[in-house]
Scaffold this motif. Structure first.
Motif, PDB file in Angstrom:
ATOM      1  N   TYR A 255      11.265   7.228  41.832  1.00 61.54           N
ATOM      2  CA  TYR A 255      12.656   7.220  41.367  1.00 61.54           C
ATOM      3  C   TYR A 255      13.621   7.209  42.556  1.00 61.54           C
ATOM      4  N   GLY A 256      14.464   6.170  42.617  1.00 57.01           N
ATOM      5  CA  GLY A 256      15.473   6.093  43.658  1.00 57.01           C
ATOM      6  C   GLY A 256      15.058   5.325  44.891  1.00 57.01           C
ATOM      7  N   GLY A 257      13.814   4.832  44.960  1.00 56.10           N
ATOM      8  CA  GLY A 257      13.392   4.102  46.152  1.00 56.10           C
ATOM      9  C   GLY A 257      11.894   3.866  46.201  1.00 56.10           C
ATOM     10  N   VAL A 258      11.376   3.667  47.404  1.00 58.77           N
ATOM     11  CA  VAL A 258       9.954   3.414  47.595  1.00 58.77           C
ATOM     12  C   VAL A 258       9.451   4.206  48.811  1.00 58.77           C
ATOM     13  N   TYR A 259       8.135   4.355  48.863  1.00 59.52           N
ATOM     14  CA  TYR A 259       7.487   4.862  50.070  1.00 59.52           C
ATOM     15  C   TYR A 259       6.223   4.049  50.281  1.00 59.52           C
TER      16      TYR A 259
ATOM     17  N   GLN B 191      11.097  20.402  41.307  1.00 58.62           N
ATOM     18  CA  GLN B 191      10.735  19.222  40.536  1.00 58.62           C
ATOM     19  C   GLN B 191      11.658  18.042  40.799  1.00 58.62           C
ATOM     20  N   GLU B 192      12.939  18.322  41.021  1.00 58.86           N
ATOM     21  CA  GLU B 192      13.889  17.232  41.221  1.00 58.86           C
ATOM     22  C   GLU B 192      13.729  16.553  42.584  1.00 58.86           C
ATOM     23  N   TRP B 193      12.946  17.150  43.479  1.00 66.01           N
ATOM     24  CA  TRP B 193      12.710  16.554  44.796  1.00 66.01           C
ATOM     25  C   TRP B 193      11.357  15.849  44.804  1.00 66.01           C
ATOM     26  N   GLN B 194      10.283  16.585  44.878  1.00 68.56           N
ATOM     27  CA  GLN B 194       8.927  16.067  44.829  1.00 68.56           C
ATOM     28  C   GLN B 194       8.769  14.765  45.634  1.00 68.56           C
TER      29      GLN B 194
END
Length: 268
Positions: A155-159, A199-202
Motif C-alpha cells: 500500500y502506497g508504493g513498492v519494495y 499495523q498502520e506501518w508494517q
C-alpha cells in the motif's frame, strides 16, 4: 541423569532421521522458528550447494557491549550486485585494497527518531563510509533489470528483493538497502522492525528499499539500540559466514533440546 541422557539421544536420532528423510523426498524444511527468533532455513538450499549466508555485527551502546546481531541473507540472485556489496563490506575482505571498505567502527544515525517514543521510526540506519566494494568505490550501484523481477507492491508504493512474509513467533526484523532516495546504491543500510511496528506501518516501512536479509538472532540487542537515549549505537566487530549442513542439523538439535528443557552450550 540417565533419563536426560536417553531423552537427548532420542531427540538427536529423531532430528537427524527427519532431516535426511526430508532431503531424500526433496521436501524443503524449516528449523522450528517457534523455539528461537531465528529465521527459517530450507534444507534444499544447503543440499543443492547454495548455502545460506549470514552476516553478523557486534554492537556497542553507550560504551557498553550490547550483543550481536546475526542476519540470514536472502537469495543473492535477486539483487546480486547489492547483495555482494553488503557481503564484502561486512566481511571486510577488501580492506587490504581499500581500508574504508567495511563498516567496523561506524555508528548508527542518532536522534529522537531512533529512540523508542512518539517519533520512533521503527528502523536504525547506518550510512557506512560511502565506499562500495562492488564496482568503483564511489559509483552508485544499479541493478535495474534485476529490480524488475523482484518488485513487490505494498500500500502506497513498492519494495524489492526478498518478499517479506510473516512467520509465527518471528519478530520480523529485516536488513534493507535503499534503491531510491538518499543513500541509494551506496554503503547505507537499515535494520527495520517490520513485524514489531504498528499495523498502520508494517510493510510500508520497506518502501523504495530492498530486503537483503532477516534477523536470525539478537532481538534483545535491537531493543537495547532502540531504548538508549545517550549516544548513537556503533559496532566494533563484523563478519560473514556460510551455513553448512552440519551447522543446520546441529542448530535444529539444539533448538529441540532446549524446548525439552535440556540446556546445551555448543562448543567451537
Amino acid at each position: 541423569g540417565r533419563d536426560i541422557g536417553m531423552k537427548a539421544a532420542f531427540v538427536n536420532l529423531f532430528v537427524v532421521f527427519y532431516y535426511f528423510i526430508s532431503a531424500a523426498a526433496f521436501i524443503p524444511i524449516s528449523r522450528p522458528s517457534m523455539l528461537t527468533n531465528r529465521s527459517p532455513i530450507r534444507y534444499s538450499e544447503i543440499r543443492d550447494g547454495t548455502k545460506p549466508k549470514r552476516v553478523y555485527f557486534d554492537i556497542e551502546v553507550d560504551k557498553t557491549p550490547a550483543g550481536r546481531l546475526t542476519f540470514l541473507l536472502a537469495d543473492e540472485t535477486l539483487l546480486p550486485l547489492h547483495s555482494e556489496n553488503l557481503k564484502q563490506l561486512c566481511s571486510g575482505e577488501r580492506r587490504s585494497i581499500d581500508p574504508l571498505c567495511d563498516y567496523e567502527g561506524c555508528s548508527f544515525e542518532f536522534s529522537r527518531q531512533y529512540v523508542e517514543g512518539p517519533q520512533y521510526r521503527w528502523a536504525h540506519i547506518l550510512k557506512g563510509r560511502g565506499r562500495n566494494a562492488v564496482g568503483r568505490p564511489t559509483d552508485t550501484i544499479k541493478d535495474v533489470e534485476r529490480q524488475r523481477v523482484c518488485t513487490h507492491k505494498v500500500y502506497g508504493g513498492v519494495y524489492y528483493g526478498e518478499k517479506y512474509e510473516e512467520i509465527a513467533d518471528d519478530p520480523g526484523v529485516v536488513l534493507t538497502v535503499p534503491l531510491e532516495g538518499p543513500g541509494r546504491g551506496s554503503t547505507r543500510f537499515a535494520i527495520v522492525r517490520v513485524g514489531e511496528s504498528p499495523q498502520e506501518w508494517q510493510q510500508r516501512l520497506l518502501h523504495n528499499s530492498a530486503v537483503l536479509g532477516r534477523l536470525e538472532s539478537g532481538l534483545e540487542t535491537i531493543h537495547a539500540m532502540a531504548r538508549q537515549s545517550v549516544a548513537a549505537p556503533w559496532w566494533f566487530n563484523q563478519g560473514f559466514s556460510e551455513l553448512s549442513l552440519n551447522n543446520a542439523i546441529e542448530m535444529a538439535i539444539l533448538d529441540i533440546l532446549r524446548a525439552c528443557g535440556i540446556h546445551v552450550v555448543p562448543t567451537g
